[in-house]
Design a protein around this motif. Sequence first.
Motif, PDB file in Angstrom:
ATOM      1  N   LEU A 301       0.825  -1.196   0.000  1.00  0.00           N
ATOM      2  CA  LEU A 301       0.000   0.000   0.000  1.00  0.00           C
ATOM      3  C   LEU A 301       0.865   1.253   0.000  1.00  0.00           C
ATOM      4  CD1 LEU A 301      -2.720   1.397   0.167  1.00  0.00           C
ATOM      5  CD2 LEU A 301      -2.665   1.084   2.648  1.00  0.00           C
ATOM      6  N   SER A 302       1.944   1.236   0.778  1.00  0.00           N
ATOM      7  CA  SER A 302       2.831   2.401   0.847  1.00  0.00           C
ATOM      8  C   SER A 302       3.462   2.696  -0.509  1.00  0.00           C
ATOM      9  CB  SER A 302       3.923   2.186   1.894  1.00  0.00           C
ATOM     10  OG  SER A 302       4.657   1.009   1.619  1.00  0.00           O
ATOM     11  N   ASP A 303       3.824   1.629  -1.262  1.00  0.00           N
ATOM     12  CA  ASP A 303       4.408   1.819  -2.593  1.00  0.00           C
ATOM     13  C   ASP A 303       3.381   2.427  -3.549  1.00  0.00           C
ATOM     14  OD1 ASP A 303       6.780   0.764  -1.738  1.00  0.00           O
ATOM     15  OD2 ASP A 303       6.380  -1.263  -2.486  1.00  0.00           O
ATOM     16  N   HIS A 363     -11.633   6.195   3.290  1.00  0.00           N
ATOM     17  CA  HIS A 363     -12.325   5.389   2.273  1.00  0.00           C
ATOM     18  C   HIS A 363     -11.360   4.990   1.163  1.00  0.00           C
ATOM     19  CE1 HIS A 363     -15.675   3.918  -0.122  1.00  0.00           C
ATOM     20  NE2 HIS A 363     -15.174   4.579  -1.165  1.00  0.00           N
ATOM     21  N   LEU A 364     -10.564   5.927   0.711  1.00  0.00           N
ATOM     22  CA  LEU A 364      -9.584   5.653  -0.338  1.00  0.00           C
ATOM     23  C   LEU A 364      -8.614   4.555   0.087  1.00  0.00           C
ATOM     24  CD1 LEU A 364      -7.973   6.308  -2.949  1.00  0.00           C
ATOM     25  CD2 LEU A 364      -6.823   8.097  -1.655  1.00  0.00           C
ATOM     26  N   LEU A 365      -8.010   4.701   1.266  1.00  0.00           N
ATOM     27  CA  LEU A 365      -7.010   3.733   1.715  1.00  0.00           C
ATOM     28  C   LEU A 365      -7.628   2.384   2.041  1.00  0.00           C
ATOM     29  CD1 LEU A 365      -5.292   6.326   1.775  1.00  0.00           C
ATOM     30  CD2 LEU A 365      -4.128   5.397   3.774  1.00  0.00           C
ATOM     31  N   THR A 366      -8.869   2.385   2.504  1.00  0.00           N
ATOM     32  CA  THR A 366      -9.536   1.114   2.790  1.00  0.00           C
ATOM     33  C   THR A 366      -9.742   0.318   1.507  1.00  0.00           C
ATOM     34  OG1 THR A 366     -10.665   2.044   4.716  1.00  0.00           O
ATOM     35  CG2 THR A 366     -11.606   0.048   3.760  1.00  0.00           C
ATOM     36  N   GLN A 367     -10.184   0.991   0.466  1.00  0.00           N
ATOM     37  CA  GLN A 367     -10.404   0.316  -0.815  1.00  0.00           C
ATOM     38  C   GLN A 367      -9.083  -0.173  -1.410  1.00  0.00           C
ATOM     39  OE1 GLN A 367     -13.186  -0.684  -1.655  1.00  0.00           O
ATOM     40  NE2 GLN A 367     -14.632   0.863  -2.376  1.00  0.00           N
ATOM     41  N   LEU A 368      -8.062   0.663  -1.327  1.00  0.00           N
ATOM     42  CA  LEU A 368      -6.752   0.251  -1.832  1.00  0.00           C
ATOM     43  C   LEU A 368      -6.226  -0.939  -1.013  1.00  0.00           C
ATOM     44  CD1 LEU A 368      -4.909   3.643  -2.458  1.00  0.00           C
ATOM     45  CD2 LEU A 368      -5.705   2.031  -4.178  1.00  0.00           C
ATOM     46  N   GLY A 369      -6.322  -0.827   0.292  1.00  0.00           N
ATOM     47  CA  GLY A 369      -5.801  -1.872   1.170  1.00  0.00           C
ATOM     48  C   GLY A 369      -6.509  -3.192   1.001  1.00  0.00           C
ATOM     49  N   ALA A 370      -7.786  -3.139   0.677  1.00  0.00           N
ATOM     50  CA  ALA A 370      -8.546  -4.389   0.499  1.00  0.00           C
ATOM     51  C   ALA A 370      -8.049  -5.185  -0.696  1.00  0.00           C
ATOM     52  CB  ALA A 370     -10.025  -4.065   0.314  1.00  0.00           C
ATOM     53  N   CYS A 371      -7.484  -4.493  -1.669  1.00  0.00           N
ATOM     54  CA  CYS A 371      -7.051  -5.171  -2.899  1.00  0.00           C
ATOM     55  C   CYS A 371      -5.561  -5.484  -2.910  1.00  0.00           C
ATOM     56  CB  CYS A 371      -7.397  -4.316  -4.111  1.00  0.00           C
ATOM     57  SG  CYS A 371      -9.160  -4.260  -4.451  1.00  0.00           S
TER      58      CYS A 371
END
Length: 375
Positions: A301-303, A363-371
């Motif tokens: 996620l950080s990348d 919301h943005l990071l949750t969606q990114l993190g889920a994938c």
Amino acid sequence: MNEEVVSQTIRGLYEGILDETAWQSGLVRLRDASDSMNASLVEFTPINQRFRVNEIYDQNQELVDAYNGHYQAEDPARTYMRHMDQGDWYIDSRELGQANMMRLPFYREFMYGFRLSSVMACLVERKRSQEIYFFLQKPLGHPPYQADDAHRIGWAIPHLRQALRLRQRAHEARALVELSEQVLERLSFGLIAVAADGKVLLHNACGERWVRRLLAGHGVSSGLVSHDGWWMKRSLQEMLASACDPCETVPAQATHACDNSGNSADVIVLPLPPAHHLAEPWQRPAALVVIHEAGAAAPLLSDMLCDLYGLSPAETRLATLLTAGIGLPEASARLAIGHETARTQLKMIFNKTETGSQARLAHLLTQLGACVGPG
């Protein structure tokens, strides 16, 4: 200078924005019009107080090395140039006097050593980080420059300034394109920039095959077969419309795609409003479509935050903590940074991700993190 030579000079300077040969021809005409031996562009850097020859027609490398390495520090023009305004001319015979010129080491050792007699220079561009001067040098045995020499070619300076600015922008654009291509191709996941109407603006190599799969025709609708037999749980058209809605943009959306052979991928749609640097050239809302295929190495996620939004490591750490439901005071304490520093970083995070609030950022990071998994 007659009208034809003036026209050719101006044309050479502007064509020189992209054509090095034309640029040199423009400088040559200015050199010849002033009965000079050399025409060059010299950069002055205020932070280290150094002059440096950047460009010189018919370059004499020994002369350039001697000036850049030692004699720039002894150039008497230094004293006068700091008081010049943009467009002003320095003329050595006027400022120094011919008798004084002959006594200075700069002339005795450098100028006469390279068979030069006189210098005049115009301040073409002044910025905080640099100053650009147009230098002309007379050959030994010729009379020194006078005010009339500067007046004779003064008409060219505004054109030279504008051409220099455009030339620098063109160089920066080429460098940015090359850097962007390198960054995009380094990503281990597919990336596609899409306009609201479904037009593909750019993509990397991993995303190329997904352009056909997801965006053939008018895009994949929910449950319908795409070009390669893939189908999605949500309509890509609807996700793009939500991402590009100027009134109520959805920060991030995600869905699952699969085909009849058991292959699958996670698809994330992120908004790119006109203010975003990737959307800016088209000046209209656009979206990033990110595809992570099952079995491929999962990006951190950080990348992704760094590659897609340009977040610094410090900003990424703060964003991750805030997404976990921690308030700004506690997050700044955990990171051992001041509250004002945390506020500044959070403002940068909002600007870069175009979220504007902690709820939209979460919301943005949750969606990114889920994938893609946690960073």
